[in-house]
Design an enzyme around this catalytic site. Structure first.
Site, PDB file in Angstrom:
ATOM      1  N   HIS A   1      -2.884  14.074  14.637  1.00 48.86           N
ATOM      2  CA  HIS A   1      -3.207  15.101  15.625  1.00 48.86           C
ATOM      3  C   HIS A   1      -4.566  15.712  15.310  1.00 48.86           C
ATOM      4  CE1 HIS A   1       0.507  15.483  17.928  1.00 48.86           C
ATOM      5  NE2 HIS A   1       1.147  15.223  16.805  1.00 48.86           N
TER       6      HIS A   1
ATOM      7  N   THR B   1      -4.763   7.024   1.985  1.00 45.09           N
ATOM      8  CA  THR B   1      -5.730   7.545   2.951  1.00 45.09           C
ATOM      9  C   THR B   1      -7.012   6.730   2.983  1.00 45.09           C
ATOM     10  OG1 THR B   1      -6.653   9.056   1.303  1.00 45.09           O
ATOM     11  CG2 THR B   1      -4.858   9.904   2.698  1.00 45.09           C
ATOM     12  N   LYS B   2      -7.163   5.783   2.033  1.00 46.21           N
ATOM     13  CA  LYS B   2      -8.368   4.951   1.958  1.00 46.21           C
ATOM     14  C   LYS B   2      -7.971   3.505   1.756  1.00 46.21           C
ATOM     15  CE  LYS B   2     -11.155   8.640   0.085  1.00 46.21           C
ATOM     16  NZ  LYS B   2     -11.889   9.149  -1.048  1.00 46.21           N
TER      17      LYS B   2
END
Length: 171
Positions: free
Chosen positions: A102, A153-154
């Site tokens: 979001h 996240t990577k």
């Protein structure tokens, strides 16, 4: 009714309900799964084993493909844009893979702010541990392991072990 027959019935039902769903009879769909394709969403399952209570969703115009892999109990895989899970991946229970987040902080209500999306790719022979989360834009290299409860996240390089919050390369 045997489990294989029940799975075949589920596959037939899903094919009739979602014309853009491609699922072969080499796949196995356990009971209590939620599998859906929104308008123009495309979901492909080939030789996939989907455990109980899994949620697979291809949203409008999205692409979700799982080939020759296992998705464990209670996992959630939601494609807003594109998620590809290649051959020989093992996804443990309660894993979350979502290619969208979001937007926030723009003065709008969260529900009105929209989403940001980027493709996710799990290459061949990836093991994702229980309760791990993989977020938008991540590419996981082949022969890699994501530790339990990690938040990825990577990008993850091939032949590595990644774990933690946020996930970091350990090997």
């Amino acid at each position: 009714m045997t489990a294989k027959v029940a799975s075949a019935v589920r596959i037939i039902h899903l094919r009739l309900k979602y014309p853009s769903l491609e699922i072969d009879f080499g796949s196995f769909i356990s009971r209590n799964c939620q599998i859906s394709c929104a308008n123009k969403g495309r979901l492909i399952l080939k030789r996939a084993v989907i455990a109980q209570n899994v949620v697979l969703k291809a949203e409008e115009n999205a692409f979700l493909r799982i080939v020759d892999s296992y998705v464990g109990y209670g996992s959630v895989i939601t494609a807003h844009q594109s998620i590809e899970i290649s051959e020989f991946c093992e996804i443990a229970e309660m894993v979350v893979i979502r290619d969208q987040n979001h937007r926030f902080g723009n003065g709008l209500l969260l529900r009105d702010s929209g989403v940001e999306s980027a493709p996710i790719v799990l290459n061949r022979n990836v093991w994702v541990g229980a309760k791990a989360t993989i977020v938008k834009g991540v590419i996981v290299g082949e022969n890699s392991v994501i530790g339990a409860s990690s938040v990825v996240t990577k990008d993850v390089p091939a032949d590595s072990v990644t774990l933690g919050i946020p996930a970091r390369i350990r090997l």
